[in-house]
Design a protein around this motif. Structure first.
Motif, PDB file in Angstrom:
ATOM      1  N   LEU A  79       0.765  -1.322   0.008  1.00  0.00           N
ATOM      2  CA  LEU A  79      -0.192   0.039   0.028  1.00  0.00           C
ATOM      3  C   LEU A  79       0.746   1.190  -0.090  1.00  0.00           C
ATOM      4  O   LEU A  79       0.322   2.414   0.186  1.00  0.00           O
ATOM      5  CB  LEU A  79      -0.959  -0.032   1.347  1.00  0.00           C
ATOM      6  N   ARG A  80       2.202   1.258   0.086  1.00  0.00           N
ATOM      7  CA  ARG A  80       2.907   2.151  -0.098  1.00  0.00           C
ATOM      8  C   ARG A  80       2.961   2.811  -1.486  1.00  0.00           C
ATOM      9  O   ARG A  80       3.019   2.290  -2.495  1.00  0.00           O
ATOM     10  CB  ARG A  80       4.282   2.027   0.198  1.00  0.00           C
ATOM     11  N   PRO A  81       3.250   4.100  -1.722  1.00  0.00           N
ATOM     12  CA  PRO A  81       3.612   4.788  -2.840  1.00  0.00           C
ATOM     13  C   PRO A  81       4.445   4.284  -3.696  1.00  0.00           C
ATOM     14  O   PRO A  81       5.487   3.945  -3.055  1.00  0.00           O
ATOM     15  CB  PRO A  81       3.460   6.363  -2.492  1.00  0.00           C
ATOM     16  N   GLU A  82       4.314   4.300  -4.922  1.00  0.00           N
ATOM     17  CA  GLU A  82       5.505   3.828  -5.839  1.00  0.00           C
ATOM     18  C   GLU A  82       6.506   4.921  -6.081  1.00  0.00           C
ATOM     19  O   GLU A  82       7.555   4.672  -6.657  1.00  0.00           O
ATOM     20  CB  GLU A  82       4.810   3.365  -7.324  1.00  0.00           C
ATOM     21  N   TRP A  83       6.329   6.195  -5.813  1.00  0.00           N
ATOM     22  CA  TRP A  83       7.401   7.288  -5.841  1.00  0.00           C
ATOM     23  C   TRP A  83       7.995   7.476  -4.343  1.00  0.00           C
ATOM     24  O   TRP A  83       7.457   6.963  -3.246  1.00  0.00           O
ATOM     25  CB  TRP A  83       6.648   8.512  -6.254  1.00  0.00           C
ATOM     26  N   ARG A  84       9.159   8.117  -4.649  1.00  0.00           N
ATOM     27  CA  ARG A  84       9.904   8.325  -3.365  1.00  0.00           C
ATOM     28  C   ARG A  84       9.996   9.983  -3.346  1.00  0.00           C
ATOM     29  O   ARG A  84       9.958  10.612  -4.187  1.00  0.00           O
ATOM     30  CB  ARG A  84      11.307   7.888  -3.441  1.00  0.00           C
ATOM     31  N   ALA A  85       9.992  10.450  -2.052  1.00  0.00           N
ATOM     32  CA  ALA A  85      10.221  11.742  -1.839  1.00  0.00           C
ATOM     33  C   ALA A  85      11.254  12.079  -0.841  1.00  0.00           C
ATOM     34  O   ALA A  85      11.028  11.183   0.441  1.00  0.00           O
ATOM     35  CB  ALA A  85       8.786  12.535  -1.381  1.00  0.00           C
ATOM     36  N   PHE A  86      12.139  12.953  -0.846  1.00  0.00           N
ATOM     37  CA  PHE A  86      13.187  13.362   0.435  1.00  0.00           C
ATOM     38  C   PHE A  86      12.790  14.621   0.854  1.00  0.00           C
ATOM     39  O   PHE A  86      13.524  14.741   2.189  1.00  0.00           O
ATOM     40  CB  PHE A  86      14.465  13.191  -0.409  1.00  0.00           C
ATOM     41  N   THR A  87      11.945  15.653   0.594  1.00  0.00           N
ATOM     42  CA  THR A  87      11.587  16.646   1.243  1.00  0.00           C
ATOM     43  C   THR A  87      10.138  16.496   1.484  1.00  0.00           C
ATOM     44  O   THR A  87       9.166  15.915   0.651  1.00  0.00           O
ATOM     45  CB  THR A  87      12.093  17.649   0.587  1.00  0.00           C
ATOM     46  N   ALA A  88       9.692  17.720   2.292  1.00  0.00           N
ATOM     47  CA  ALA A  88       8.262  17.859   2.285  1.00  0.00           C
ATOM     48  C   ALA A  88       7.662  18.440   1.000  1.00  0.00           C
ATOM     49  O   ALA A  88       6.367  18.203   0.762  1.00  0.00           O
ATOM     50  CB  ALA A  88       7.720  18.704   3.584  1.00  0.00           C
ATOM     51  N   GLU A  90       8.598  17.848  -2.056  1.00  0.00           N
ATOM     52  CA  GLU A  90       8.507  16.929  -2.924  1.00  0.00           C
ATOM     53  C   GLU A  90       7.373  15.870  -2.686  1.00  0.00           C
ATOM     54  O   GLU A  90       6.609  15.496  -3.459  1.00  0.00           O
ATOM     55  CB  GLU A  90       9.873  15.993  -2.823  1.00  0.00           C
ATOM     56  N   ARG A  91       7.135  15.614  -1.365  1.00  0.00           N
ATOM     57  CA  ARG A  91       6.079  14.638  -0.957  1.00  0.00           C
ATOM     58  C   ARG A  91       4.751  15.556  -1.245  1.00  0.00           C
ATOM     59  O   ARG A  91       3.936  14.678  -1.749  1.00  0.00           O
ATOM     60  CB  ARG A  91       6.027  14.342   0.625  1.00  0.00           C
ATOM     61  N   GLU A  92       4.432  16.641  -0.844  1.00  0.00           N
ATOM     62  CA  GLU A  92       3.062  17.429  -1.408  1.00  0.00           C
ATOM     63  C   GLU A  92       3.194  17.483  -2.906  1.00  0.00           C
ATOM     64  O   GLU A  92       1.940  17.295  -3.226  1.00  0.00           O
ATOM     65  CB  GLU A  92       3.280  18.583  -0.689  1.00  0.00           C
ATOM     66  N   ALA A  93       4.075  17.574  -3.498  1.00  0.00           N
ATOM     67  CA  ALA A  93       3.963  17.821  -5.089  1.00  0.00           C
ATOM     68  C   ALA A  93       3.588  16.408  -5.718  1.00  0.00           C
ATOM     69  O   ALA A  93       2.989  16.273  -6.427  1.00  0.00           O
ATOM     70  CB  ALA A  93       5.234  18.501  -5.662  1.00  0.00           C
ATOM     71  N   ARG A  94       4.246  15.220  -5.067  1.00  0.00           N
ATOM     72  CA  ARG A  94       3.979  14.240  -5.703  1.00  0.00           C
ATOM     73  C   ARG A  94       2.757  13.387  -5.381  1.00  0.00           C
ATOM     74  O   ARG A  94       2.148  12.242  -5.837  1.00  0.00           O
ATOM     75  CB  ARG A  94       5.099  13.138  -5.605  1.00  0.00           C
ATOM     76  N   ALA A  95       2.100  13.713  -4.115  1.00  0.00           N
ATOM     77  CA  ALA A  95       0.874  13.172  -3.794  1.00  0.00           C
ATOM     78  C   ALA A  95      -0.260  13.484  -4.532  1.00  0.00           C
ATOM     79  O   ALA A  95      -0.344  14.573  -5.035  1.00  0.00           O
ATOM     80  CB  ALA A  95       0.773  13.560  -2.195  1.00  0.00           C
ATOM     81  N   ARG A  96      -1.287  12.277  -4.684  1.00  0.00           N
ATOM     82  CA  ARG A  96      -2.159  12.562  -5.711  1.00  0.00           C
ATOM     83  C   ARG A  96      -3.441  12.226  -5.131  1.00  0.00           C
ATOM     84  O   ARG A  96      -4.548  12.085  -5.568  1.00  0.00           O
ATOM     85  CB  ARG A  96      -1.885  11.567  -6.938  1.00  0.00           C
ATOM     86  N   ALA A  97      -3.679  12.188  -3.834  1.00  0.00           N
ATOM     87  CA  ALA A  97      -4.646  12.156  -2.958  1.00  0.00           C
ATOM     88  C   ALA A  97      -4.899  12.852  -1.660  1.00  0.00           C
ATOM     89  O   ALA A  97      -3.593  13.275  -1.558  1.00  0.00           O
ATOM     90  CB  ALA A  97      -4.914  10.677  -2.552  1.00  0.00           C
ATOM     91  N   GLY A  98      -5.904  12.841  -1.108  1.00  0.00           N
ATOM     92  CA  GLY A  98      -5.993  13.725   0.113  1.00  0.00           C
ATOM     93  C   GLY A  98      -7.497  13.761   0.656  1.00  0.00           C
ATOM     94  O   GLY A  98      -8.357  13.184  -0.076  1.00  0.00           O
ATOM     95  N   GLY A  99      -7.689  14.412   1.601  1.00  0.00           N
ATOM     96  CA  GLY A  99      -9.013  14.431   2.354  1.00  0.00           C
ATOM     97  C   GLY A  99      -9.639  15.315   1.549  1.00  0.00           C
ATOM     98  O   GLY A  99      -9.433  16.322   0.750  1.00  0.00           O
ATOM     99  N   PRO A 100     -11.008  15.494   1.871  1.00  0.00           N
ATOM    100  CA  PRO A 100     -12.005  16.499   1.417  1.00  0.00           C
ATOM    101  C   PRO A 100     -11.433  18.042   1.976  1.00  0.00           C
ATOM    102  O   PRO A 100     -11.034  18.214   2.995  1.00  0.00           O
ATOM    103  CB  PRO A 100     -13.298  16.046   1.618  1.00  0.00           C
ATOM    104  N   LEU A 101     -12.008  19.107   0.977  1.00  0.00           N
ATOM    105  CA  LEU A 101     -11.662  20.180   1.293  1.00  0.00           C
ATOM    106  C   LEU A 101     -12.389  20.900   2.486  1.00  0.00           C
ATOM    107  O   LEU A 101     -11.761  21.736   3.281  1.00  0.00           O
ATOM    108  CB  LEU A 101     -11.688  21.357   0.123  1.00  0.00           C
TER     109      LEU A 101
END
Length: 342
Positions: A79-88, A90-101
């Protein structure tokens, strides 16, 4: 290192493979050797050799014993993401999901039709197309909020956003206040009462719960409801929902008063010390916490030489000068504080 093709023993002595539904909750990676733990902090043990170190075959979804090569778990979903991020960032830019606004699902998951009068290329739309888009937008607003419950929640959200933006209240308090309002609405306590007063009472209650000092007087200034009505709604909500709120600590008001008066950290430390002494002697019981904090800051400013007038301190604490003067005299007398004469 054993390969992933090797499987455990077969026959009557073979033990069945374990279910992998809740095993992959925690893992520790060390040179591709994993140590799996369940929710109860129980280590995964190989049923054939007793080893606790395993290899995770990502391609086949298998957990293989690093000692004997037995396949302990299979069909494991990573269930982990297939991408890697080394900074916050990068993690925010590569994430493609999240909670409702926001808390309204119908509004959070609906595409909003903009008021723009140009197409994607920047060309101005003709009048027929503008009227068509206007009609679409009107029907979208009607479809998004259909029931009276959704209309009431939307009205409360708009009022809550307006008050919180003017008072600078963080989002955590706003979400907590919205949760309290939904409980009030589900119990039918809003009927016959002002939505503005209920929202202000819920916001004050949320600030009290999360230790963010905002007084009723301060919140009532930005609503059309008066303080008496907001206080009545506050008592009603606390009684009907059975919410037990902690007593307001005067120390929570001190940093905001010091910041507004542009005082130093020594004043903050001295005011905190004065309040602690007042608590030890029982002088804070039944007193307005904002008034006590204002008096403590005023005394600390006199002791440290960064003098501010009682009027300035009262304005910063949103209390009257009489309150500051009475609390100042009481604290200085009971704590035996000698104020230097200027």
């Amino acid at each position: 290192m054993p390969s992933s093709e090797k499987v455990g023993p077969t026959g009557e002595d073979a033990q069945p493979q374990r279910d992998s539904s809740n095993i992959l909750n925690k893992l520790r990676v060390s040179n591709k050797i994993l140590e799996f733990k369940s929710e109860g902090e129980e280590k995964l043990v190989c049923p054939y050799c007793g080893s606790t170190t395993f290899i995770f075959d990502y391609e086949n979804g298998q957990v293989i014993c690093a000692k004997c090569g037995s396949v302990v778990l299979e069909h494991v979903v990573d269930l982990r993401p297939e991408w890697r991020a080394f900074t916050a960032e990068e993690r925010e830019a590569r994430a493609r999901a999240g909670g409702p606004l926001n808390r309204l699902t119908s509004e959070a998951l609906t595409t909003t039709i903009d008021w723009a009068t140009k197409d994607a290329s920047g060309k101005e739309l003709d009048i027929k197309r503008k009227l068509e888009i206007l009609k679409y937008r009107k029907w979208q607003q009607r479809i998004r909020v259909q029931t009276s419950y959704e209309r009431n929640v939307l009205q409360a959200m708009n009022e809550l956003s307006r008050i919180s933006s003017q008072l600078g209240i963080p989002k955590a308090c706003v979400d907590e206040a919205m949760g309290i309002y939904e409980q009030v609405l589900s119990k039918g306590l809003v009927r016959g009462r002002s939505v503005e007063a209920i929202v202000a009472a819920c916001l004050h209650m949320a600030c009290r719960k999360l230790h963010m000092p905002r007084s009723l007087d301060e919140i009532s200034q930005y609503t059309r409801a008066n303080r008496k009505e907001v206080a009545r709604c506050f008592r009603l909500i606390a009684r009907e929902l059975g919410i037990k709120l902690p007593l307001s600590d005067p120390k929570l008001y001190v940093p905001r008063i010091v910041e507004q008066l542009k005082l130093s950290g020594e004043i903050l430390k001295e005011a905190m010390n004065i309040i602690e002494q007042a608590k030890a002697k029982g002088l804070t019981a039944g007193k307005d916490p904002a008034g006590l904090a204002a008096a403590a800051v005023y005394i600390a400013s006199l002791l440290k030489g960064e003098v501010r007038t009682q009027k300035e301190v009262a304005l910063a604490a949103q209390v009257t000068e009489v309150t500051v003067r009475n609390r100042y005299k009481e604290l200085s007398r009971e704590l035996n504080i000698k104020i230097p004469i200027k």
